[in-house]
Structures are given as C-alpha cells and as structure tokens.
Design an enzyme around this catalytic site. Structure first.
Site, PDB file in Angstrom:
ATOM      1  N   HIS A 110       0.812  -1.221   0.000  1.00 40.01           N
ATOM      2  CA  HIS A 110       0.000   0.000   0.000  1.00 40.01           C
ATOM      3  C   HIS A 110       0.852   1.281   0.000  1.00 40.01           C
ATOM      4  O   HIS A 110       0.825   2.053  -0.935  1.00 40.01           O
ATOM      5  CB  HIS A 110      -0.893   0.057   1.248  1.00 40.01           C
ATOM      6  CG  HIS A 110      -1.756  -1.129   1.481  1.00 40.01           C
ATOM      7  ND1 HIS A 110      -2.905  -1.411   0.749  1.00 40.01           N
ATOM      8  CD2 HIS A 110      -1.666  -2.136   2.400  1.00 40.01           C
ATOM      9  CE1 HIS A 110      -3.459  -2.514   1.213  1.00 40.01           C
ATOM     10  NE2 HIS A 110      -2.743  -2.972   2.203  1.00 40.01           N
TER      11      HIS A 110
HETATM   12  O1  RIB Z   1      -5.338  -0.122   4.746  1.00 36.82           O
HETATM   13  C1  RIB Z   1      -3.955  -0.135   4.527  1.00 36.82           C
HETATM   14  C2  RIB Z   1      -3.275   0.947   5.297  1.00 36.82           C
HETATM   15  O2  RIB Z   1      -3.513   0.763   6.696  1.00 36.82           O
HETATM   16  C3  RIB Z   1      -1.750   0.934   5.134  1.00 36.82           C
HETATM   17  O3  RIB Z   1      -1.260   2.240   5.264  1.00 36.82           O
HETATM   18  C4  RIB Z   1      -1.302   0.103   6.296  1.00 36.82           C
HETATM   19  O4  RIB Z   1       0.031   0.400   6.692  1.00 36.82           O
HETATM   20  C5  RIB Z   1      -2.265   0.559   7.360  1.00 36.82           C
HETATM   21  O5  RIB Z   1      -1.781   1.798   7.890  1.00 36.82           O
END
Ligand code: RIB
Ligand code: CA
Length: 317
Positions: free
Chosen positions: A247
């Site tokens: 992500h």
């Molecule tokens: O949903 C994914 C996000 O939530 C990413 O940034 C992960 O690190 C958590 O913070």
C-alpha cells in the site's frame, strides 16, 4: 521520473507497519527525487510507542540515523484507537527480529514539527505524505489554520471505492481509524492525491517480486522480503491473492514517477455519521453529483514499473 530541478520536500506521516517501512526506505533511497524533512509517527497499525520506535528502526536500516523522527498523536481526534496487530503483528514490524533503535526520537510533538516546517519553508514547497490515520495532519490544521494554504500537496494512502473496505465492509483502515480527521483533511481545500485500495491491491508482492528484493543480498533487501513474507499471510488468506498489497510505497512512487499511476479528479467525502459505513470514502467516480472535485483518486498502476523502481531504489541502501 520527476526531479525537474530539485528534490521535492516532504514530511512522511506514518504508522509503521511493514508497508510504511518499505515506503520510508523508498523515500530515503531516492534523494534526487525527495528530500525527507522529517518523519512523523502516528498511532495506527500499532500504538504510538511502537510506531515511533519502528520509524527509527527503519531510518537506521536505511543508513540515515540523522533523519528527524517525531512522535505525534497517540489516539484519534475523538474516538478510541483501533489497531491492526492481526495484520502487522504485535510489534507492527513482525517478520525479522530487529534490534532496538539507537537513534534518538527528535524533541517536540510531531504536530508542532508539521506546523513549524510549513511556516518556515516557502508556501507551496512542502508535500505531506500521510501513510496512516490522518490524526496528526488534521490536528495541525486545527491548531494552525494558517498552514493549510502553505501545503503544496497531500499525497496519502487511504480509502477505497470499487475495492470497498478492508477493516469493515465499507471502510479502509487509515480512514476508518480517524474519520473525523480524514473529513477535516478532505475538506481542507489542499490539493490531494489519494492512493486507495483500488490501486494498492494491484501492487501485489508476488514471489518473483519478493525474490528480487531478497536477491539484492543487502540488509534492507532481505528485510523487505522478510517483512513481506510475514505481512502477506493476512491478505493471501483473506483475498486468496498472490501476495500482499504494498500500500504505502505507492505514495512515494507517485512522487518519483507519477506516470506509473492513473486516476480521476473527483469529489471524495468521508462518512462520519453512520456506524454502518463509518470511514467510507464516498468517491463520486462517475460524476453523478454536483459536488466539487477535491481529490485525484487513483485507480490504476503499472505494477511491474512500480516494483522495478522499488527494487532499484532499495538496492541503493
Ligand atoms: O489499509 C492499509 C493501510 O492501513 C496501510 O497504510 C497500512 O500500513 C495501514 O496503515
Ligand atoms: Ca500505514
């Protein structure tokens, strides 16, 4: 690659988290593209005491112990903290065993660092890169409204539309943890670029991609592979996917190579009322309302190009 003349000044606001860690490594491995003015930790994946420690561990792993790391808000603006140890493990950086950091935490609160940095740099020259709940950013905007118009851009990881939620059926974790903060940020008027699950779920750590990190043979390369080995078990089980979505590095990759991403400038509002859909990013992707567009909402990524960039930059550390 961007880097028109000089690197972009950024503050990384983060809740490490293995994917946050890879994003920080990418940024610190790309000095010609981004100048990391500081890293501000926020409670999210795990409590603040761990996210600020993990941020320092990652900066040391990158060989940059001089990086300023600040502790920020330990809870959302008006809600109890929800964490994600089920994804990231008890430490937030489960996978390899990492030694405690030697570098000190910087003096002062992260919110004050964000305010002072925006006031002391020319307006329009500092980009905020939130990778976790938006609490630090929103509190800084509430405490010092004068800084809002000084922000060059906010490039954040959060939200979801076609991909729907990962922490509830409707909401993505970062937005869900502090929906009131997200509402303040999305209504601030600052130019926002959003990396939602719609795009990050296309950046999957398949085996060849993880092997490429491991085969670097460097400590950072091996660490990234081991973090991924741990982190991906949750997504593989839940989505049956081939690997885990990386992500947060999408945010930094966008600053370096925006051409890797495609999206639409649309209206995005945050659900803060209904418990059923709390934290949902209500994205008007099809333009069915007359609500003013306020965010570049990404929908597609050149995944091979993304991993190529990531591997090349992490190899430098
Ligand atoms: O949903 C994914 C996000 O939530 C990413 O940034 C992960 O690190 C958590 O913070
Ligand atoms: Ca994160």
């Amino acid at each position: 690659m961007t880097n028109p003349s000089s690197p972009r000044k950024i503050i990384i606001d983060t809740d490490p988290g293995q994917d946050d860690a890879v994003a920080i490594l990418l940024a610190l491995g790309s000095p010609e593209d981004v100048e990391v003015l500081g890293v501000t930790a926020v409670a999210g994946n795990v409590p603040l005491a761990l996210t600020q420690k993990n941020a320092r561990i990652v900066c040391e792993l990158a060989g940059k112990p001089e990086t300023k790391v600040f502790a920020g808000c330990e809870a959302p603006i008006s809600r109890k903290l929800v964490t994600a140890e089920h994804v990231h493990g008890k430490t937030g950086l489960d996978g390899p065993v990492m030694p405690d950091p030697e570098m000190e935490l910087s003096e002062g609160h992260a919110v004050d660092f964000i305010i002072e940095t925006l006031r002391s740099n020319d307006a329009g020259t500092v980009t905020l890169c939130p990778l976790g709940p938006l609490t630090n950013i929103a509190v800084a905007f509430q405490k010092a409204p004068d800084i809002i118009e000084r922000v060059q851009e906010i490039v954040l990881m959060g939200g979801a539309y076609f991909e729907v939620g990962n922490i509830t059926p409707a909401a993505e974790f970062n937005i869900y943890v502090d929906p009131e903060a997200a509402d303040i940020v999305f209504k601030s008027g600052v130019p926002i670029t959003v990396m939602p699950l719609d795009v990050t779920h296309k950046a999957l750590t398949t085996k060849p991609r993880v092997d490429a990190f491991r085969n670097l043979g460097t400590k950072p390369g091996v660490m990234v592979a081991e973090w991924t080995d741990f982190f991906e078990r949750f997504d593989k089980e839940k989505y049956g996917s081939q690997g885990a979505p990386l992500h947060d590095p999408c945010v930094i990759a966008y600053l370096i190579k925006p051409e890797l991403f495609k999206g639409r400038h649309i209206n995005v509002e945050i659900e803060t009322g209904s418990e059923l859909t709390l934290g949902m990013t209500v994205a008007d992707w099809w333009g069915v309302t007359d609500r003013k567009p306020n965010a570049m909402f990404m929908g597609d990524i050149d995944a091979d190009g993304f991993f190529e960039l990531l591997t090349e930059r992490i190899a430098r550390l």
